[in-house]
Design a protein around this motif. Structure first.
Motif, PDB file in Angstrom:
ATOM      1  N   VAL A  19      10.746 -86.157 -46.794  1.00  0.00           N
ATOM      2  CA  VAL A  19      11.533 -87.043 -45.938  1.00  0.00           C
ATOM      3  C   VAL A  19      11.757 -86.361 -44.596  1.00  0.00           C
ATOM      4  O   VAL A  19      12.287 -85.240 -44.539  1.00  0.00           O
ATOM      5  CB  VAL A  19      12.877 -87.401 -46.595  1.00  0.00           C
ATOM      6  CG1 VAL A  19      13.727 -88.274 -45.659  1.00  0.00           C
ATOM      7  CG2 VAL A  19      12.647 -88.125 -47.923  1.00  0.00           C
ATOM      8  N   PRO A  21      13.482 -87.159 -40.986  1.00  0.00           N
ATOM      9  CA  PRO A  21      14.205 -87.994 -40.020  1.00  0.00           C
ATOM     10  C   PRO A  21      13.715 -87.683 -38.602  1.00  0.00           C
ATOM     11  O   PRO A  21      13.416 -86.524 -38.278  1.00  0.00           O
ATOM     12  CB  PRO A  21      15.664 -87.555 -40.182  1.00  0.00           C
ATOM     13  CG  PRO A  21      15.706 -86.711 -41.401  1.00  0.00           C
ATOM     14  CD  PRO A  21      14.346 -86.134 -41.568  1.00  0.00           C
ATOM     15  N   LEU A  47       7.653 -89.673 -45.821  1.00  0.00           N
ATOM     16  CA  LEU A  47       8.479 -90.810 -45.450  1.00  0.00           C
ATOM     17  C   LEU A  47       9.208 -90.459 -44.152  1.00  0.00           C
ATOM     18  O   LEU A  47      10.035 -89.547 -44.132  1.00  0.00           O
ATOM     19  CB  LEU A  47       9.478 -91.157 -46.554  1.00  0.00           C
ATOM     20  CG  LEU A  47      10.194 -92.510 -46.423  1.00  0.00           C
ATOM     21  CD1 LEU A  47      10.637 -93.015 -47.786  1.00  0.00           C
ATOM     22  CD2 LEU A  47      11.396 -92.434 -45.492  1.00  0.00           C
ATOM     23  N   ALA A  49      11.800 -91.434 -41.309  1.00  0.00           N
ATOM     24  CA  ALA A  49      12.947 -92.308 -41.053  1.00  0.00           C
ATOM     25  C   ALA A  49      13.316 -92.182 -39.582  1.00  0.00           C
ATOM     26  O   ALA A  49      13.944 -91.197 -39.174  1.00  0.00           O
ATOM     27  CB  ALA A  49      14.126 -91.916 -41.946  1.00  0.00           C
ATOM     28  N   TYR A  87      18.897 -89.128 -43.730  1.00  0.00           N
ATOM     29  CA  TYR A  87      18.448 -88.467 -44.954  1.00  0.00           C
ATOM     30  C   TYR A  87      18.822 -89.266 -46.196  1.00  0.00           C
ATOM     31  O   TYR A  87      18.018 -89.406 -47.127  1.00  0.00           O
ATOM     32  CB  TYR A  87      19.033 -87.061 -45.042  1.00  0.00           C
ATOM     33  CG  TYR A  87      18.115 -86.000 -44.504  1.00  0.00           C
ATOM     34  CD1 TYR A  87      16.783 -85.925 -44.898  1.00  0.00           C
ATOM     35  CD2 TYR A  87      18.573 -85.042 -43.593  1.00  0.00           C
ATOM     36  CE1 TYR A  87      15.940 -84.954 -44.409  1.00  0.00           C
ATOM     37  CE2 TYR A  87      17.732 -84.058 -43.096  1.00  0.00           C
ATOM     38  CZ  TYR A  87      16.411 -84.027 -43.513  1.00  0.00           C
ATOM     39  OH  TYR A  87      15.570 -83.066 -43.027  1.00  0.00           O
ATOM     40  N   GLY A  90      16.414 -92.180 -46.367  1.00  0.00           N
ATOM     41  CA  GLY A  90      15.068 -91.753 -46.727  1.00  0.00           C
ATOM     42  C   GLY A  90      14.970 -91.238 -48.154  1.00  0.00           C
ATOM     43  O   GLY A  90      14.008 -91.560 -48.882  1.00  0.00           O
ATOM     44  N   ARG A  93      15.124 -94.093 -50.703  1.00  0.00           N
ATOM     45  CA  ARG A  93      13.852 -94.807 -50.773  1.00  0.00           C
ATOM     46  C   ARG A  93      12.789 -93.975 -51.503  1.00  0.00           C
ATOM     47  O   ARG A  93      11.954 -94.525 -52.236  1.00  0.00           O
ATOM     48  CB  ARG A  93      13.373 -95.159 -49.367  1.00  0.00           C
ATOM     49  CG  ARG A  93      14.239 -96.200 -48.666  1.00  0.00           C
ATOM     50  CD  ARG A  93      13.854 -96.348 -47.212  1.00  0.00           C
ATOM     51  NE  ARG A  93      14.741 -97.216 -46.482  1.00  0.00           N
ATOM     52  CZ  ARG A  93      14.536 -98.517 -46.249  1.00  0.00           C
ATOM     53  NH1 ARG A  93      13.424 -99.082 -46.719  1.00  0.00           N
ATOM     54  NH2 ARG A  93      15.399 -99.232 -45.572  1.00  0.00           N
ATOM     55  N   GLN A 104      13.041 -82.164 -47.836  1.00  0.00           N
ATOM     56  CA  GLN A 104      13.630 -82.565 -46.558  1.00  0.00           C
ATOM     57  C   GLN A 104      13.315 -81.487 -45.538  1.00  0.00           C
ATOM     58  O   GLN A 104      13.371 -80.294 -45.830  1.00  0.00           O
ATOM     59  CB  GLN A 104      15.134 -82.757 -46.693  1.00  0.00           C
ATOM     60  CG  GLN A 104      15.895 -81.545 -47.205  1.00  0.00           C
ATOM     61  CD  GLN A 104      17.391 -81.734 -47.164  1.00  0.00           C
ATOM     62  OE1 GLN A 104      18.012 -82.050 -48.175  1.00  0.00           O
ATOM     63  NE2 GLN A 104      17.972 -81.537 -45.990  1.00  0.00           N
TER      64      GLN A 104
END
Length: 256
Positions: A19, A21, A47, A49, A87, A90, A93, A104
């Motif tokens: 994830v 961001p 992913l 975000a 976070y 994300g 999801r 992360q």
């Protein structure tokens, strides 16, 4: 740049969602995605975000997703709501998408993607709920270009939070981690309320309160290559007040 660890099968095939961001990271994001997809982790997906970045990061992310439809997804959020909210969105999801592990990391290239296979291996070889890429354990390093005031702020923040919360983690403000999906579900992302950088502290505090094993492994933390830091006065104030709020907000949480 370090050489990524070559994990044996089936470890390297685990479903790991990273994830990331983003807010105004148009210059850094393509480099980060290329380095992530080059890792010897065929089960890795990304992913992104994006908080409606005015510099066009969302469009860059969409292009990357179109080039790698099976491995890159984009979440377009309505605006800048803070790192913590991005976070939580994300990670939620990623869990809903069936990730077994959720990483992360920042989009500014300060966290070395090549460390991820070793971090995943450490997680799989232990009973840890989370592995932290740490600047402050033996072997951890800070880029010589990292400004002195940032070093001082980071060191002070860790000491401050240690004193107030008594959490046995050396790099309490670290943002480079891999979580087991079950650990995130046990923490309950819906109970996390931090908006800014204090999200990292709140997650560490909750993991500790719930009795999860936390493992720190050394990384070299790099200075960002492009763009500006998102640290603002408001986020500093939130971070300073957060330890007091956490002791009250989560005082009844105990390990099973």
């Amino acid at each position: 740049m370090i050489e990524p660890v070559q994990l044996p099968s089936p470890w390297r095939d685990e479903r790991l969602t990273v994830v990331v961001p983003t807010y105004n990271e148009a210059g850094n994001l393509p480099v980060l995605v290329d380095r992530l997809l080059a890792l010897p982790l065929p089960g890795l997906s990304i992913l992104i975000a994006d908080d409606n970045s005015p510099d066009g990061t969302g469009d860059v992310a969409d292009k990357l997703a179109a080039e790698h439809p099976d491995r890159v997804r984009v979440v377009h959020r309505p605006g800048k709501e803070g790192l913590g909210r991005a976070y939580v969105d994300g990670m939620t999801r990623a869990l809903d998408g069936g990730a077994h592990f959720v990483a992360q990391m920042d989009a500014d290239l300060s966290h070395p993607p090549e460390a991820l296979p070793g971090m995943l291996g450490a997680l799989l070889a232990t009973q840890a709920g989370v592995v932290i890429g740490s600047r402050y354990v033996p072997g951890g390093q800070l880029d010589e270009a990292w400004p002195l005031y940032r070093r001082a702020l980071s060191g002070w923040a860790n000491l401050y939070v240690h004193t107030l919360l008594r959490v046995r983690i050396r790099d309490l403000t670290a943002g480079f981690k891999i979580w087991r999906a079950d650990s995130l579900r046990a923490i309950g992302l819906d109970r996390v309320q931090s908006n800014g950088y204090s999200f990292q502290v709140e997650m560490h505090y909750l993991a500790t309160k719930l009795g999860h094993t936390i493992l720190e492994v050394p990384i070299r933390f790099e200075e960002r290559r492009d763009g500006l830091s998102k640290m603002t006065t408001a986020t500093k104030i939130e971070s300073a007040l957060m330890p007091f709020k956490l002791r009250t907000r989560h005082r009844n949480i105990t390990s099973p």
